[in-house]
Design a protein around this motif. Structure first.
Motif, PDB file in Angstrom:
ATOM      1  N   ALA A   1      -2.249  -4.937   5.520  1.00 53.93           N
ATOM      2  CA  ALA A   1      -2.150  -3.617   4.883  1.00 53.93           C
ATOM      3  C   ALA A   1      -3.395  -3.310   4.065  1.00 53.93           C
ATOM      4  O   ALA A   1      -3.917  -2.193   4.099  1.00 53.93           O
ATOM      5  N   VAL A   2      -3.879  -4.307   3.325  1.00 57.84           N
ATOM      6  CA  VAL A   2      -5.088  -4.109   2.506  1.00 57.84           C
ATOM      7  C   VAL A   2      -6.297  -3.826   3.398  1.00 57.84           C
ATOM      8  O   VAL A   2      -7.115  -2.943   3.110  1.00 57.84           O
ATOM      9  N   LEU A   3      -6.414  -4.566   4.506  1.00 60.32           N
ATOM     10  CA  LEU A   3      -7.544  -4.351   5.414  1.00 60.32           C
ATOM     11  C   LEU A   3      -7.494  -2.957   6.038  1.00 60.32           C
ATOM     12  O   LEU A   3      -8.528  -2.277   6.144  1.00 60.32           O
ATOM     13  N   VAL A   4      -6.298  -2.534   6.450  1.00 60.56           N
ATOM     14  CA  VAL A   4      -6.160  -1.190   7.024  1.00 60.56           C
ATOM     15  C   VAL A   4      -6.473  -0.132   5.975  1.00 60.56           C
ATOM     16  O   VAL A   4      -7.134   0.872   6.263  1.00 60.56           O
ATOM     17  N   LEU A   5      -5.999  -0.353   4.742  1.00 61.10           N
ATOM     18  CA  LEU A   5      -6.287   0.584   3.655  1.00 61.10           C
ATOM     19  C   LEU A   5      -7.787   0.679   3.398  1.00 61.10           C
ATOM     20  O   LEU A   5      -8.343   1.788   3.258  1.00 61.10           O
TER      21      LEU A   5
END
Length: 451
Positions: A30-34
């Motif tokens: 999720a952090v990488l996509v964000l």
């Protein structure tokens, strides 16, 4: 009666490959996509440099894997692996030499897709207007798609617009992934469940549309490789029997593979489509909308034994007020319908000449196989005319299921069975929704889809 079909069920989720991954990994993803979304929004040049080099490297890795696999493949597979590997390596070399091709291609394809969706939604608006139904909101949606598509295609800032839109999608989608992780970490925590219910980002339509085909390929592969993998797997924690079911069909072929959606309440199944082929336009893309009501057991038997379909069935557990609202919605729809008889039924009653078996149109075949009751809609109802990517089987099913009050699928563009499949599967996987059961029905004696 259906034990031989009921025992067949896919083991685990077809669509959600991250189901068994630790929640902490979900959070990292999720952090990488964000971060990817934020970079796309605020630093387009850096974002596309990363994307371009990553895509080229990924294609190169795939090509090398295929080339190395030549040494372990059987003789008849070596040529195919060698060809795919060589093409991937050459393609990656071209992309490393001209990385801007990736960004330009992505932007161009997205612009064309937006324009196509806009035109299809515009057709739906005109169709609704002709049928005397509300059409203003659909017209506004079509105008938005067309404006974005033409802006990305012709405007100098089209590339920047595409980056911002893609970045915004990534940002919102990251919250969807984070919500899955949060619910998994906090179990039955009420706050976490409420958060997840508020955050739902569907897959893009052009991806979700092909999910029924993916389901069919997966099922056929499991049947071919290990039939024992298709076992009945019910959740031990399941406490509720479904009050209604949603059926998603698929079978071999491009158009049938896109899928179809029906709903069942009690022992009755309601299916909507272009059953009157005498009214077909553009090969059935437009037609008179026909609702068919039939027995649930007959519907399953016809789908499996006659039509040789694969059925994914989702069961919903409803509160009394939800079930009441759904029954009232069905009654309201039926009040706006006119009974209609297929040719085979008319022949059976002696209203026209010939035997019922002489008529091979779609409605007559469906009548002979199901003994269903057929209806058409009055003028002023949006379902008067069937439209394959607008007022279709999914739209009608969702108009009924929506009375349950669950966090519904909100799609303002093209609606497909695949989009609904993705949505219902995610609700079942989440474990906190009213989607409490998922079954797979597979025609045992069918060779459809096998190679």
């Amino acid at each position: 009666m259906y034990n031989k079909f009921d025992k067949l069920m896919i083991k685990g989720s077809i669509m959600h490959t991250l189901k068994n991954v630790a929640p902490v990994i979900w959070i990292i993803i999720a952090v990488l996509v964000l971060c990817a979304g934020l970079i796309l929004i605020f630093n387009t040049t850096l974002a596309w440099s990363i994307i371009e080099w990553s895509v080229a490297a990924l294609i190169l890795a795939v090509g090398l894997i295929y080339l190395f696999s030549v040494f372990i493949k059987t003789t008849e597979q070596k040529l195919k692996a060698l060809g795919i590997g060589a093409l991937c390596v050459l393609g990656s070399a071209a992309l490393f030499a001209m990385p801007r091709l990736i960004g330009g291609t992505f932007g161009l394809v997205s612009a064309v897709l937006a324009i196509i969706i806009g035109l299809l939604v515009l057709l739906n608006a005109f169709k609704l207007r002709r049928d005397g139904a509300g059409w203003t909101g659909t017209l506004i949606t079509a105008a938005a798609y067309l404006a974005i598509g033409f802006a990305m295609f012709f405007a100098e800032s089209g590339g920047r617009l595409f980056s911002v839109l893609l970045g915004l999608y990534f940002v919102v989608f990251s919250f969807n992934i984070f919500g899955d992780a949060l619910v998994s970490l906090m179990g039955n925590n009420t706050a976490a469940q409420k958060y997840k219910r508020k955050v739902r980002v569907p897959l893009p339509t052009f991806i979700a549309a092909f999910l029924p085909m993916k389901m069919l390929r997966t099922v056929n592969h499991l049947v071919e490789e290990d039939p024992d993998e298709l076992l009945l797997v019910e959740r031990p924690e399941q406490r509720h029997e479904p009050d209604m079911e949603i059926y998603i069909h698929t079978r071999e072929g491009f158009i049938p593979g896109m899928g179809h959606v029906d709903i069942a309440v009690g022992d009755q199944v309601y299916t909507y489509g272009n059953y009157d082929d005498a009214t077909w336009k553009l090969g059935g893309f437009f037609a008179d909308g026909v609702m068919v009501e039939m027995d649930r057991e007959t519907h399953i038997r016809m789908s499996l034994e006659v039509e040789k379909k694969v059925l994914m069935v989702y069961g919903l557990a409803l509160k009394p007020e939800q079930k009441k609202a759904i029954l009232e919605r069905i009654a309201a729809l039926k009040a706006d319908m006119i009974p209609w008889e297929p040719l085979a039924q008319q022949a059976e009653k002696g209203e026209i000449e010939g035997n019922p078996e002489d008529y091979q149109d779609v409605a007559s075949q469906t009548y002979r196989n199901s003994r269903g009751r057929f209806y058409k809609f009055k003028k002023g109802n949006p379902f008067k005319t069937y439209y394959a990517v607008g007022t279709n089987c999914v739209k009608l099913a969702d108009s009924i299921v929506g009375q349950s009050g669950i966090d519904l699928l909100r799609v303002n563009g093209i609606i497909t069975p695949g989009t609904y499949l993705d949505y219902l599967d995610s609700l079942y996987e989440r474990g906190d929704s009213i989607v409490v059961a998922r079954k797979l029905y597979y025609p045992e004696n069918s060779d459809a889809g096998r190679e």
